[in-house]
Design a protein around this motif. Structure first.
Motif, PDB file in Angstrom:
ATOM      1  N   LYS A  85      53.741   4.919   8.686  1.00 44.07           N
ATOM      2  CA  LYS A  85      54.072   3.547   8.270  1.00 44.07           C
ATOM      3  C   LYS A  85      54.656   2.755   9.443  1.00 44.07           C
ATOM      4  CE  LYS A  85      56.639   1.051   4.638  1.00 44.07           C
ATOM      5  NZ  LYS A  85      57.550   0.239   5.480  1.00 44.07           N
ATOM      6  N   ILE A  86      55.565   3.399  10.184  1.00 46.93           N
ATOM      7  CA  ILE A  86      56.174   2.728  11.331  1.00 46.93           C
ATOM      8  C   ILE A  86      55.117   2.414  12.390  1.00 46.93           C
ATOM      9  CG2 ILE A  86      57.761   3.028  13.268  1.00 46.93           C
ATOM     10  CD1 ILE A  86      59.586   4.608  11.377  1.00 46.93           C
ATOM     11  N   CYS A  87      54.238   3.387  12.670  1.00 43.50           N
ATOM     12  CA  CYS A  87      53.198   3.193  13.685  1.00 43.50           C
ATOM     13  C   CYS A  87      52.273   2.038  13.318  1.00 43.50           C
ATOM     14  CB  CYS A  87      52.391   4.481  13.868  1.00 43.50           C
ATOM     15  SG  CYS A  87      53.285   5.807  14.706  1.00 43.50           S
ATOM     16  N   VAL A  88      51.887   1.965  12.053  1.00 50.01           N
ATOM     17  CA  VAL A  88      51.011   0.884  11.599  1.00 50.01           C
ATOM     18  C   VAL A  88      51.730  -0.457  11.701  1.00 50.01           C
ATOM     19  CG1 VAL A  88      49.775  -0.085   9.626  1.00 50.01           C
ATOM     20  CG2 VAL A  88      49.637   2.376  10.095  1.00 50.01           C
ATOM     21  N   GLU A  89      52.978  -0.498  11.270  1.00 49.57           N
ATOM     22  CA  GLU A  89      53.725  -1.753  11.292  1.00 49.57           C
ATOM     23  C   GLU A  89      53.950  -2.252  12.716  1.00 49.57           C
ATOM     24  OE1 GLU A  89      57.291  -1.304   9.021  1.00 49.57           O
ATOM     25  OE2 GLU A  89      56.243  -1.522   7.093  1.00 49.57           O
ATOM     26  N   VAL A  90      54.245  -1.340  13.633  1.00 45.95           N
ATOM     27  CA  VAL A  90      54.434  -1.745  15.030  1.00 45.95           C
ATOM     28  C   VAL A  90      53.130  -2.302  15.602  1.00 45.95           C
ATOM     29  CG1 VAL A  90      54.903  -0.913  17.364  1.00 45.95           C
ATOM     30  CG2 VAL A  90      56.360  -0.182  15.474  1.00 45.95           C
ATOM     31  N   ALA A  91      52.019  -1.628  15.318  1.00 46.14           N
ATOM     32  CA  ALA A  91      50.716  -2.093  15.812  1.00 46.14           C
ATOM     33  C   ALA A  91      50.391  -3.478  15.262  1.00 46.14           C
ATOM     34  CB  ALA A  91      49.625  -1.100  15.432  1.00 46.14           C
ATOM     35  N   GLN A  92      50.620  -3.674  13.979  1.00 42.69           N
ATOM     36  CA  GLN A  92      50.354  -4.968  13.360  1.00 42.69           C
ATOM     37  C   GLN A  92      51.252  -6.056  13.945  1.00 42.69           C
ATOM     38  OE1 GLN A  92      47.274  -4.692  11.932  1.00 42.69           O
ATOM     39  NE2 GLN A  92      48.057  -6.000  10.299  1.00 42.69           N
ATOM     40  N   THR A  93      52.498  -5.707  14.166  1.00 43.88           N
ATOM     41  CA  THR A  93      53.422  -6.675  14.745  1.00 43.88           C
ATOM     42  C   THR A  93      53.028  -7.018  16.174  1.00 43.88           C
ATOM     43  OG1 THR A  93      55.243  -5.865  13.374  1.00 43.88           O
ATOM     44  CG2 THR A  93      55.844  -7.130  15.323  1.00 43.88           C
ATOM     45  N   PHE A  94      52.571  -6.008  16.930  1.00 40.34           N
ATOM     46  CA  PHE A  94      52.132  -6.275  18.301  1.00 40.34           C
ATOM     47  C   PHE A  94      50.975  -7.275  18.296  1.00 40.34           C
ATOM     48  CE2 PHE A  94      49.595  -5.697  22.070  1.00 40.34           C
ATOM     49  CZ  PHE A  94      50.555  -5.694  23.072  1.00 40.34           C
ATOM     50  N   SER A  95      50.007  -7.072  17.402  1.00 38.74           N
ATOM     51  CA  SER A  95      48.883  -8.009  17.321  1.00 38.74           C
ATOM     52  C   SER A  95      49.374  -9.415  16.978  1.00 38.74           C
ATOM     53  CB  SER A  95      47.863  -7.534  16.281  1.00 38.74           C
ATOM     54  OG  SER A  95      47.186  -6.370  16.714  1.00 38.74           O
ATOM     55  N   HIS A  96      50.254  -9.506  15.991  1.00 41.53           N
ATOM     56  CA  HIS A  96      50.807 -10.811  15.589  1.00 41.53           C
ATOM     57  C   HIS A  96      51.558 -11.437  16.761  1.00 41.53           C
ATOM     58  CE1 HIS A  96      53.126 -13.221  12.273  1.00 41.53           C
ATOM     59  NE2 HIS A  96      52.677 -13.981  13.247  1.00 41.53           N
ATOM     60  N   PHE A  97      52.359 -10.623  17.455  1.00 44.48           N
ATOM     61  CA  PHE A  97      53.140 -11.107  18.594  1.00 44.48           C
ATOM     62  C   PHE A  97      52.228 -11.621  19.703  1.00 44.48           C
ATOM     63  CE2 PHE A  97      55.309 -10.551  22.653  1.00 44.48           C
ATOM     64  CZ  PHE A  97      56.546 -11.144  22.421  1.00 44.48           C
TER      65      PHE A  97
END
Length: 227
Positions: free
Chosen positions: A153-165
């Motif tokens: 869950k953390i890995c997915v959320e970080v990846a998604q946030t990186f894309s958004h960022f």
């Protein structure tokens, strides 16, 4: 490479046929565009070699790898700011949740002498072999990996946030997607841009819109002021 990105130039500190490598004949993985092979070079750690899985004209092979190389450089450019902002937030919040640092591998292009290949050479993108379980966290068409346990869950959320960022970093003109790798070490990103300048997999505004159709801001997005 020369200025036209069509000619391979041997680095000044090396000579032709100056390296010996061992590469598997059968790929151990395939992506949408490339085959991936195990590779070993004397004195080096385990490596992987990536090559187009489709027929590419000899004159276009360097350009093919340059598309991916450019995407890597653009993603790497975002990571410094992304990591620094997370680091600043960690000073305020000591929770384990935020103890992450992302990294994109940087490939090197090799020209491999091969009499069986058109033109007598193969062109390969070489990078270190990622350790751990390899996963695709999001894609270039809006796919988001479903998360199971807390670590995933953390890995997915970080990846998604990186894309958004990255979308905010490039002021809405570009976004880094297709985040994949192990943990927070990534490779093979794709960039969607309004100018569609990042090669055959750059889906332009449609690709950017597809990301936001499925993206749901999470605690990392909120932490970085994206939500």
């Amino acid at each position: 490479m020369d200025k036209t990105n069509t000619k391979f130039i041997v680095p000044s500190d090396e000579c032709k046929d100056g390296r010996t490598i061992h590469i598997t004949t059968i790929p151990f993985a395939q992506g949408g565009l490339r085959n991936v092979y195990y590779m070993k070079e004397e004195g080096e750690q385990e490596l992987v070699a990536k090559e187009s899985r489709h027929i590419v004209a000899y004159s276009e092979r360097l350009r093919f790898h340059l598309e991916t190389y450019t995407c890597h450089l653009c993603a790497i450019k975002v990571t410094e700011t992304f990591n620094n902002k997370l680091k600043a937030k960690r000073r305020q919040n000591k929770e384990e949740l935020y103890q992450v640092k992302v990294k994109f591998l940087k490939p090197v292009i090799y020209r491999l002498r091969d009499e069986k290949s058109s033109g007598g050479f193969r062109y390969l993108a070489i990078e270190e072999k990622i350790k751990g379980k390899y996963q695709k966290f999001n894609s270039n068409n809006g796919f988001v990996k479903s998360s199971g346990n807390r670590e995933d869950k953390i890995c997915v959320e970080v990846a998604q946030t990186f894309s958004h960022f990255s979308y905010e970093f490039y002021e809405g003109h570009e976004i880094v997607v297709d985040i994949q790798g192990s943990g927070f070490t990534y490779t093979d990103p794709q960039i969607h841009s309004l100018s569609m300048k990042y090669g055959r997999a750059d889906r332009g505004k449609k690709g950017i819109d597809d990301f936001f159709k499925t993206h749901k801001c999470n605690s990392y997005c909120k932490l970085l002021g994206l939500a």
